[in-house]
Design an enzyme around this catalytic site. Structure first.
Site, mmCIF file in Angstrom:
data_model
loop_
_atom_site.group_PDB
_atom_site.id
_atom_site.type_symbol
_atom_site.label_atom_id
_atom_site.label_comp_id
_atom_site.label_asym_id
_atom_site.label_seq_id
_atom_site.Cartn_x
_atom_site.Cartn_y
_atom_site.Cartn_z
ATOM 1 N NE ARG A 107 -8.086 -55.275 -28.865
ATOM 2 C CZ ARG A 107 -7.123 -56.197 -28.772
ATOM 3 N NH1 ARG A 107 -6.985 -57.110 -29.715
ATOM 4 N NH2 ARG A 107 -6.300 -56.206 -27.741
ATOM 5 C CG HIS A 134 -2.805 -52.771 -25.997
ATOM 6 N ND1 HIS A 134 -3.937 -52.987 -25.223
ATOM 7 C CD2 HIS A 134 -2.466 -53.995 -26.521
ATOM 8 C CE1 HIS A 134 -4.269 -54.272 -25.291
ATOM 9 N NE2 HIS A 134 -3.402 -54.896 -26.065
ATOM 10 C CD GLN A 137 0.130 -56.652 -23.622
ATOM 11 O OE1 GLN A 137 -0.825 -57.222 -24.127
ATOM 12 N NE2 GLN A 137 1.031 -57.283 -22.898
ATOM 13 C CG ASP A 225 3.427 -55.639 -30.672
ATOM 14 O OD1 ASP A 225 3.139 -56.846 -30.884
ATOM 15 O OD2 ASP A 225 2.552 -54.772 -30.472
ATOM 16 C CB CYS A 266 1.805 -57.392 -26.154
ATOM 17 S SG CYS A 266 1.543 -57.005 -27.884
ATOM 18 N NE ARG A 294 -3.653 -57.339 -21.373
ATOM 19 C CZ ARG A 294 -4.112 -57.316 -22.636
ATOM 20 N NH1 ARG A 294 -3.413 -57.881 -23.600
ATOM 21 N NH2 ARG A 294 -5.238 -56.672 -22.920
HETATM 22 N N1 CP Z 1 -1.747 -58.587 -26.634
HETATM 23 C C1 CP Z 1 -3.041 -58.535 -26.967
HETATM 24 O O1 CP Z 1 -3.735 -57.540 -26.757
HETATM 25 O O2 CP Z 1 -3.512 -59.692 -27.475
HETATM 26 P P1 CP Z 1 -4.899 -59.860 -28.249
HETATM 27 O O3 CP Z 1 -4.846 -59.016 -29.498
HETATM 28 O O4 CP Z 1 -5.003 -61.327 -28.544
HETATM 29 O O5 CP Z 1 -6.005 -59.384 -27.338
#
Ligand code: CP
Length: 308
Positions: A107, A134, A137, A225, A266, A294
């Site tokens: 990430r 992402h 997701q 989101d 998400c 996930r």
């Molecule tokens: N939706 C998501 O990626 O959550 P986090 O940022 O907690 O990993």
């Protein structure tokens, strides 16, 4: 070697296969405690590095859990505790980590960091979120929609609010899975034109809407989101609240969608901003199924990358 960098890259057949595999692994675990390993242990003897240069709850914990369930071992590193945080290049980091581990989940901030890492790694790299996309997701979201409502092809998705990285991955998915998408995003917060162009080039209908009520009409899936992304600075908060306020998902928006429409987010959610509690906790919301999926989808993505 297969990376999983964005939804526009694998074939549509491979993406559908990943979702099928995730569903079958999920079914096989029904009734089993989370800490119990899967009966198959395809990651046995493999070590996965999870590199997080931004905060995470779901991505970090679901990858960690997934690796363990598949019999592998995992190490989690934050950007600040590695030399990445002091300016070591993604290329050199990739070359070094590839000597120690069997797969890297990252990430990071800029997409170019991810691409540089993938270019120089000799092990598979998975995108755990960048400022741009992402994909894990949205793969989980497609899986979740199909669990609840059947094939997503030819269905209508309506995205509300900030056209952020998750929205861009939805546009990739619209192209690959063949659904139409309406973007109810005010002009300053529309997703990058390249993502819209990609979806259209793949034959997906993309509508840019200005009236949120009209955007919801006929939607099978309503998605939003958080208004403030992790890469946004705090001083944008008031401006975004003002600009995005009319695009909040609330009971009126859900009432305008189809009777069977479901709601996704998400998470983390900011109740009273992008979505009301009534919707988030309401009967059409599947947000915790999304969060669970996930785990299952990422297990399938890891197995796809390692071909195990
Ligand atoms: N939706 C998501 O990626 O959550 P986090 O940022 O907690 O990993």
């Amino acid at each position: 070697m297969k990376h999983f960098l964005d939804i526009d890259q694998p074939s549509a057949t491979d993406l559908a296969g990943i979702i099928r595999h995730a569903r079958s692994m999920k079914s096989a675990r029904l009734g089993r405690a989370r800490g119990v390993r899967d009966s198959a242990q395809p990651l046995s003897g493999r070590l996965v590095a999870l590199v997080f240069e931004k905060p995470s709850t779901r991505t970090r914990v679901s990858f960690d859990t997934g690796v363990r369930q598949l019999g592998g071992e995992v190490m989690t590193l934050s950007g600040a505790e590695t030399q990445l945080g002091r300016g070591e290049s993604s290329a050199d980091t990739a070359r070094v980590l590839s000597r120690y581990v069997d797969m890297i989940v990252i990430r990071t901030h800029r997409e170019r960091n991810l691409l540089e890492l993938a270019e120089h790694a000799t092990v598979p790299v998975i995108n755990g979120l960048t400022d741009n996309t992402h994909p894990c997701q949205v793969m989980g979201d497609v899986m979740t929609f199909e669990e609840h409502r059947g094939p997503i092809a030819n269905r209508r998705v309506a995205w509300f609010g900030d056209g952020n990285n998750v929205c861009s991955s939805f546009l990739h998915a619209a192209g690959q899975f063949g659904f139409s998408i309406t973007l109810a995003c005010p002009e300053p917060y529309r997703p990058g034109e390249e993502y819209v162009a990609y979806a259209r080039s793949m034959g997906a209908a993309v509508t840019l809407a200005t009236d949120p009520q009209v955007a919801a009409e006929g939607a099978d899936l309503v998605v939003t989101d958080a208004w403030l992304s992790m890469h946004d600075t705090e001083d944008l908060r008031n401006e975004k609240r003002e600009c995005l306020g009319a695009f909040q998902v609330n009971d009126q928006i859900m009432a305008a969608a189809t009777e069977n429409a479901i709601f996704m987010h998400c998470l983390p959610a900011y109740r009273g901003e992008e979505v009301t509690s009534a919707v988030l906790d309401g009967p059409k919301s599947v947000v915790f199924d999304e969060a669970e999926n996930r785990l299952h989808i990422q297990k399938a993505i890891m197995r796809y990358c390692l071909e195990v």
